[in-house]
Design a protein around this motif. Structure first.
Motif, PDB file in Angstrom:
ATOM      1  N   HIS A   1     -26.444  61.105  66.003  1.00 59.61           N
ATOM      2  CA  HIS A   1     -26.285  59.822  65.588  1.00 59.61           C
ATOM      3  C   HIS A   1     -25.643  59.665  64.110  1.00 59.61           C
ATOM      4  CE1 HIS A   1     -26.653  55.521  64.911  1.00 59.61           C
ATOM      5  NE2 HIS A   1     -27.089  55.623  63.716  1.00 59.61           N
ATOM      6  N   GLN A   2     -25.895  60.649  63.263  1.00 63.32           N
ATOM      7  CA  GLN A   2     -25.494  60.943  62.026  1.00 63.32           C
ATOM      8  C   GLN A   2     -23.983  61.728  61.990  1.00 63.32           C
ATOM      9  OE1 GLN A   2     -26.423  64.303  59.615  1.00 63.32           O
ATOM     10  NE2 GLN A   2     -27.155  63.011  57.816  1.00 63.32           N
TER      11      GLN A   2
ATOM     12  N   GLY B   1     -29.086  55.466  69.742  1.00 68.69           N
ATOM     13  CA  GLY B   1     -29.846  54.638  68.674  1.00 68.69           C
ATOM     14  C   GLY B   1     -31.244  54.562  68.659  1.00 68.69           C
ATOM     15  N   TRP B   2     -32.024  54.090  67.893  1.00 72.73           N
ATOM     16  CA  TRP B   2     -33.125  54.176  67.438  1.00 72.73           C
ATOM     17  C   TRP B   2     -34.154  53.565  68.616  1.00 72.73           C
ATOM     18  CZ3 TRP B   2     -36.973  50.442  66.351  1.00 72.73           C
ATOM     19  CH2 TRP B   2     -38.060  50.701  66.213  1.00 72.73           C
TER      20      TRP B   2
ATOM     21  N   PRO C   1     -32.435  54.587  59.876  1.00 74.31           N
ATOM     22  CA  PRO C   1     -31.721  53.647  60.557  1.00 74.31           C
ATOM     23  C   PRO C   1     -31.850  52.262  59.907  1.00 74.31           C
ATOM     24  CG  PRO C   1     -32.758  55.114  62.191  1.00 74.31           C
ATOM     25  CD  PRO C   1     -33.159  55.511  60.709  1.00 74.31           C
ATOM     26  N   GLN C   2     -30.827  51.354  59.850  1.00 72.60           N
ATOM     27  CA  GLN C   2     -30.890  50.107  59.409  1.00 72.60           C
ATOM     28  C   GLN C   2     -32.207  49.365  59.662  1.00 72.60           C
ATOM     29  OE1 GLN C   2     -27.505  47.939  59.129  1.00 72.60           O
ATOM     30  NE2 GLN C   2     -28.023  46.508  57.575  1.00 72.60           N
TER      31      GLN C   2
END
Length: 315
Positions: free
Chosen positions: A184-185, A213-214, A264-265
């Protein structure tokens, strides 16, 4: 072996028992020619010798400890055949040759040997015969980007495709959660990567079915008991944070080994790290790692336990 051993024991043959040139200076034992060449060959194939052969060599002072010292001597020149044999064995066992310089494989300093071959390739400016052989074992054995990146790429690939039956995980290989967070990074910083890295990243993304995704780790049934173990959440005005979101953030960092800046946001701001340190200091995380939980939560609980153990050792 008998002829070579006899040569070492015959006076004037160029070597004598327990005589290693430079041993008192902390360097490995080196016998003189002609017996010296034979002894060096025994060092190279020591792991494949019979126990009785090792015992006979021990009578000359060539013990297992001396072999390890000789193999670890940084100035020792390694025959190409010896290094290639170790490279083939590593590729057959782990599927790649993305080793850093300090890496040792089955007692052989394979990382240092590969590093010297990479240097040679870059100096010559073209692929040598040995380079072509290594490329046949691993097409990315000499990447133009960091080896750590290439190792993580292999890690992600094996986690998404499944580790082939004939391969084994290498020491220090990242877990699935860590690999997913790394992918993801890399997806987020794709424009900063080299073209070749982007191609490899696109291959991983396709295998993963899109950018990862998370996903929540705590089950609803586990949360019914876990939230009772959390200390009161401080509130200084504004919107109150959700306790489950905070614990999910803490578990995400523990399971993925990612920095707080990469949180993650959806899990809130990186300032959650202050809550992490509080929960670690007062023993909350230890209690959570030891609490009874549903089988569906066993994975993240074990990862939290390992994370705390590693944190305590390094701290």
């Amino acid at each position: 072996m008998a002829d070579g051993l006899a040569a070492c024991l015959v006076p004037g043959a160029g070597a004598c028992p327990r005589r290693w040139a430079g041993a008192r200076r902390g360097q490995p034992w080196r016998a003189a020619a002609p017996a010296g060449a034979w002894l060096r060959h025994q060092i190279a194939r020591y792991r494949h010798l019979h126990d009785d052969q090792r015992r006979l060599l021990g009578e000359l002072g060539l013990t297992e400890d001396e072999v390890d010292r000789s193999n670890g001597w940084p100035r020792r020149r390694r025959p190409a055949a010896e290094g290639l044999e170790a490279a083939r064995a590593h590729a057959a066992r782990h599927g790649h040759l993305a080793l850093s310089a300090p890496a040792v494989f089955d007692g052989f300093p394979l990382g240092a040997w590969l590093a010297s071959q990479r240097t040679r390739q870059r100096r010559t400016g073209h692929l040598t015969r040995l380079g072509r052989t290594l490329t046949g074992l691993d097409a990315w054995w000499d990447p133009p980007w960091p080896l750590a990146w290439q190792r993580m790429w292999w890690t992600c690939r094996h986690h998404h495709c499944g580790l082939p039956e004939h391969l084994r995980w290498w020491p220090g290989a990242a877990g699935a959660d860590h690999a997913g967070a790394w992918l993801h990074q890399q997806q987020a910083r794709r424009l900063l990567l080299q073209p070749g890295q982007r191609d490899l990243l696109d291959e991983l993304t396709a295998l993963a079915g899109g950018a990862p995704g998370w996903r929540p780790r705590i089950s609803d049934s586990a949360w019914q008991t876990l939230h009772l173990r959390l200390p009161p959440l401080a509130h200084h005005g504004g919107r109150r944070r959700d306790e489950r979101q905070v614990l999910e953030a803490i578990l995400h960092i523990a399971c993925t080994q990612q920095p707080w800046a990469g949180l993650p946001q959806v899990l809130g701001p990186a300032e959650t790290s202050r809550r992490y340190h509080r929960c670690h200091t007062d023993g909350t995380l230890t209690r959570i790692s030891h609490a009874r939980r549903p089988e569906t939560d066993a994975r993240w609980q074990q990862q939290l336990t390992d994370h705390l153990a590693s944190f305590n050792e390094s701290g």
